[in-house]
Design a protein around this motif. Structure first.
Motif, PDB file in Angstrom:
ATOM      1  N   ALA A 162     -16.016 -30.861  -2.324  1.00  0.00           N
ATOM      2  CA  ALA A 162     -15.447 -29.995  -3.082  1.00  0.00           C
ATOM      3  C   ALA A 162     -15.599 -30.770  -4.630  1.00  0.00           C
ATOM      4  O   ALA A 162     -16.415 -30.360  -5.581  1.00  0.00           O
ATOM      5  CB  ALA A 162     -14.533 -29.157  -3.220  1.00  0.00           C
ATOM      6  N   ASP A 163     -15.292 -31.591  -5.028  1.00  0.00           N
ATOM      7  CA  ASP A 163     -14.751 -32.149  -6.674  1.00  0.00           C
ATOM      8  C   ASP A 163     -16.304 -32.757  -6.424  1.00  0.00           C
ATOM      9  O   ASP A 163     -17.143 -33.107  -7.798  1.00  0.00           O
ATOM     10  CB  ASP A 163     -13.730 -33.336  -6.744  1.00  0.00           C
ATOM     11  CG  ASP A 163     -11.889 -32.652  -7.094  1.00  0.00           C
ATOM     12  OD1 ASP A 163     -12.399 -31.545  -7.821  1.00  0.00           O
ATOM     13  OD2 ASP A 163     -11.517 -32.795  -6.792  1.00  0.00           O
ATOM     14  N   HIS A 164     -16.908 -33.345  -5.754  1.00  0.00           N
ATOM     15  CA  HIS A 164     -17.981 -33.858  -5.298  1.00  0.00           C
ATOM     16  C   HIS A 164     -19.330 -32.899  -6.112  1.00  0.00           C
ATOM     17  O   HIS A 164     -20.749 -33.351  -6.778  1.00  0.00           O
ATOM     18  CB  HIS A 164     -18.718 -35.002  -4.007  1.00  0.00           C
ATOM     19  CG  HIS A 164     -19.626 -35.277  -4.584  1.00  0.00           C
ATOM     20  ND1 HIS A 164     -20.377 -36.768  -4.714  1.00  0.00           N
ATOM     21  CD2 HIS A 164     -20.883 -35.349  -3.535  1.00  0.00           C
ATOM     22  CE1 HIS A 164     -21.497 -36.634  -4.782  1.00  0.00           C
ATOM     23  NE2 HIS A 164     -22.316 -35.871  -4.180  1.00  0.00           N
ATOM     24  N   LEU A 165     -19.200 -31.521  -5.513  1.00  0.00           N
ATOM     25  CA  LEU A 165     -20.232 -30.336  -5.723  1.00  0.00           C
ATOM     26  C   LEU A 165     -19.697 -30.554  -7.677  1.00  0.00           C
ATOM     27  O   LEU A 165     -20.788 -30.343  -8.315  1.00  0.00           O
ATOM     28  CB  LEU A 165     -19.892 -29.985  -5.056  1.00  0.00           C
ATOM     29  CG  LEU A 165     -20.652 -28.144  -5.381  1.00  0.00           C
ATOM     30  CD1 LEU A 165     -22.646 -28.451  -5.247  1.00  0.00           C
ATOM     31  CD2 LEU A 165     -20.195 -27.184  -4.063  1.00  0.00           C
ATOM     32  N   ARG A 166     -18.489 -29.582  -7.486  1.00  0.00           N
ATOM     33  CA  ARG A 166     -18.454 -30.427  -9.394  1.00  0.00           C
ATOM     34  C   ARG A 166     -19.336 -31.220 -10.220  1.00  0.00           C
ATOM     35  O   ARG A 166     -19.729 -30.365 -11.187  1.00  0.00           O
ATOM     36  CB  ARG A 166     -16.926 -29.588  -9.516  1.00  0.00           C
ATOM     37  CG  ARG A 166     -15.655 -28.304  -9.034  1.00  0.00           C
ATOM     38  CD  ARG A 166     -14.679 -28.348  -8.964  1.00  0.00           C
ATOM     39  NE  ARG A 166     -13.739 -29.162  -7.824  1.00  0.00           N
ATOM     40  CZ  ARG A 166     -13.593 -28.338  -6.901  1.00  0.00           C
ATOM     41  NH1 ARG A 166     -13.389 -27.797  -6.752  1.00  0.00           N
ATOM     42  NH2 ARG A 166     -12.283 -29.189  -6.053  1.00  0.00           N
ATOM     43  N   LYS A 167     -18.957 -32.508  -9.820  1.00  0.00           N
ATOM     44  CA  LYS A 167     -19.294 -33.397 -10.496  1.00  0.00           C
ATOM     45  C   LYS A 167     -20.645 -33.559 -10.676  1.00  0.00           C
ATOM     46  O   LYS A 167     -21.603 -33.726 -11.880  1.00  0.00           O
ATOM     47  CB  LYS A 167     -19.146 -34.948  -9.655  1.00  0.00           C
ATOM     48  CG  LYS A 167     -19.117 -35.738 -11.238  1.00  0.00           C
ATOM     49  CD  LYS A 167     -18.880 -36.933  -9.770  1.00  0.00           C
ATOM     50  CE  LYS A 167     -19.423 -37.914 -10.638  1.00  0.00           C
ATOM     51  NZ  LYS A 167     -18.744 -39.277 -10.481  1.00  0.00           N
ATOM     52  N   GLU A 168     -21.315 -32.834  -9.176  1.00  0.00           N
ATOM     53  CA  GLU A 168     -22.603 -32.882 -10.088  1.00  0.00           C
ATOM     54  C   GLU A 168     -23.476 -31.882 -10.541  1.00  0.00           C
ATOM     55  O   GLU A 168     -24.583 -31.685 -11.260  1.00  0.00           O
ATOM     56  CB  GLU A 168     -23.333 -33.123  -7.944  1.00  0.00           C
ATOM     57  CG  GLU A 168     -23.386 -34.442  -7.245  1.00  0.00           C
ATOM     58  CD  GLU A 168     -24.611 -35.450  -7.990  1.00  0.00           C
ATOM     59  OE1 GLU A 168     -25.046 -35.568  -8.632  1.00  0.00           O
ATOM     60  OE2 GLU A 168     -23.478 -36.742  -8.801  1.00  0.00           O
TER      61      GLU A 168
END
Length: 363
Positions: A314-320
Motif C-alpha cells: 500500500a505504501d509502495h502504491l502511495r509512493k508511486e
C-alpha cells in the motif's frame, strides 16, 4: 482569511510623508502663483543689519540656506529610488509578519495535537493496565519499544512537514525561480518517502498498531486505508486545486487514478481473503480446550505475517502515485499539489483537535 499583515498600507508617496518631495512641490506652487522667493543673499543682508551678527555667524546662515536650496532641487530619480526602497522594505515586512503568524498557528495546532495524543496515551494505559498478565506485559513492552521510536519520529516528521508547507507557500507567493522551487519540491518528496520507510520498520514491530492508525489523529483514522491515505481519493482532492491543466495532463491523471483504483481493489480483496482464512483457521479444531487451540493459533500467526506485506504494498502504491504526479505536472504545479496535500492533512489534524476539545467540553 486576510492576513493581519495585509492591513498595513504600502509605504508609497500617498502613505508616507517625504520631506524632499514636499519641499519641491511647495516651491513650485509658490512660483506658479506669482510669488517671488527671496534669495539666500537677500536674507543674509537683512539678518546682518537687524542682528548685527559677526561675519562668521552670517556665513553660517548663508551655508545653511545654500544647503536648503540644494535640498529643494534634488533630482527626481533620487526621490523615486527612495520610494522604491520604502516599498521593498514594506513588502519584506509584510512577508516576515505573515510567516510569523503562520508559525504561530502551526505551533498552536501542534500543541493541541500533543495534548490529544497525551490524553489518548493515558486512556490506553488505563484500559490496558488492569487485565494484562506479567508475561504478556513483558512481551508488549518489547514490541512497544519499536512503536515508541516510531511515534517520536513521526512527531518530528509532522513538525518538519508543516515547516515545508510554509516554505512552499512563501516560495509560490514570492514567485521564486523554477530551480529554487524544484529544490523545495524534491525535499518534500523525499520527506514523504522517509515516512514510508519509517512505517515499514514500524510494521515489523507491530503491524496491528500501524494498521489501526493509533499514531494518527481521529479524523485521519476515519479515512484510513491499510495504514495510510487512499491514493485515488487523494487525487480526487488535489486535482481541482491544480487548474488549469492541459488536456494531456487531465488524461494522464485520469488514467493514473484508474490504475490506483484497480490496485486498491486488488489489495482490499486480498486483505478480505486473508481475514477469511484467519477466521477459518481459528474456528477449526472444535472447542477451545486447554492446549487444543495451540496448532490453530500457531497457523494463524504465520498467516498474519502477510499483513506486513500488505502495508508495504500500500505504501509502495502511495509512493508511486506521488512519483507519477510529479512526472505529469510541471514543477510549479507539483509544488501547488504538495502544498494542497500538506494543507489537507493539516486541516484533518486541526479537525481532530477541535473535535477532541468539543468532546471534553461535552463531558
Amino acid at each position: 482569511m486576510q492576513s493581519p499583515a495585509s492591513h498595513f498600507l504600502p509605504m508609497t508617496g500617498m502613505g508616507m510623508y517625504d520631506p524632499v518631495n514636499h519641499i519641491g512641490t511647495w516651491a513650485e506652487n509658490f512660483k506658479g502663483n506669482g510669488f517671488t522667493i527671496t534669495s539666500p543673499s537677500t536674507i543674509l543682508e537683512v539678518n546682518t543689519k537687524l542682528d548685527n551678527q559677526s561675519e562668521d555667524t552670517s556665513n553660517g546662515t548663508f551655508g545653511h540656506a545654500t544647503n536648503y536650496d540644494e535640498e529643494t532641487t534634488k533630482p527626481a530619480d533620487k526621490v523615486q529610488r527612495r520610494l522604491a526602497q520604502n516599498r521593498e522594505a514594506a513588502r519584506k515586512s509584510r512577508l516576515r509578519k505573515k510567516a510569523y503568524v503562520q508559525q504561530l498557528e502551526t505551533s498552536r495546532l501542534r500543541l493541541l495535537q500533543l495534548e490529544q495524543e497525551l490524553h489518548q496515551t493515558r486512556q490506553q494505559g488505563f484500559n490496558a493496565g488492569g487485565g494484562l498478565g506479567a508475561s504478556h506485559s513483558g512481551f508488549s513492552g518489547a514490541v512497544n519499544s519499536g512503536i515508541t521510536t516510531f511515534q517520536m519520529e513521526y512527531g518530528r516528521w509532522v513538525e518538519k512537514n508543516n515547516k515545508q508547507v510554509i516554505e512552499l507557500r512563501n516560495a509560490l507567493n514570492s514567485y521564486q525561480s523554477d530551480a529554487d522551487l524544484e529544490t523545495l519540491v524534491d525535499n518534500v518528496m523525499k520527506h514523504y518517502f522517509e515516512l514510508f520507510q519509517m512505517k515499514q520498520t514500524a510494521a515489523k514491530a507491530d503491524v496491528f498498531y500501524l494498521m489501526s492508525g493509533m499514531w494518527k489523529t481521529t479524523a485521519e483514522r476515519f479515512f484510513l486505508w491499510i495504514g495510510g491515505f487512499r491514493p485515488s481519493e487523494l487525487l480526487k482532492v488535489l486535482v481541482p486545486q491544480l487548474d488549469p491543466l492541459a488536456e494531456n495532463q487531465l488524461l494522464d491523471i485520469c488514467n493514473l487514478r484508474r490504475s490506483c483504483q484497480q490496485a486498491e481493489d486488488a489489495l482490499s480483496q486480498g486483505l478480505d481473503k486473508l481475514q477469511e482464512i484467519v477466521v477459518d483457521t481459528l474456528a477449526a479444531g472444535g472447542q477451545m480446550d486447554e492446549g487444543s487451540s495451540i496448532p490453530q493459533i500457531a497457523a494463524t500467526m504465520d498467516k498474519l505475517g502477510d499483513l506486513v506485506s500488505f502495508v508495504n504494498q500500500a505504501d509502495h502504491l502511495r509512493k508511486e502515485t506521488l512519483n507519477q504526479m510529479s512526472h505529469i505536472l510541471t514543477t510549479h504545479q507539483t509544488a501547488r499539489g504538495l502544498l494542497a496535500l500538506g494543507d489537507y492533512l493539516e486541516r484533518l489534524r486541526a479537525l481532530s483537535s477541535l473535535w477532541a476539545a468539543r468532546q471534553r467540553e461535552a463531558a
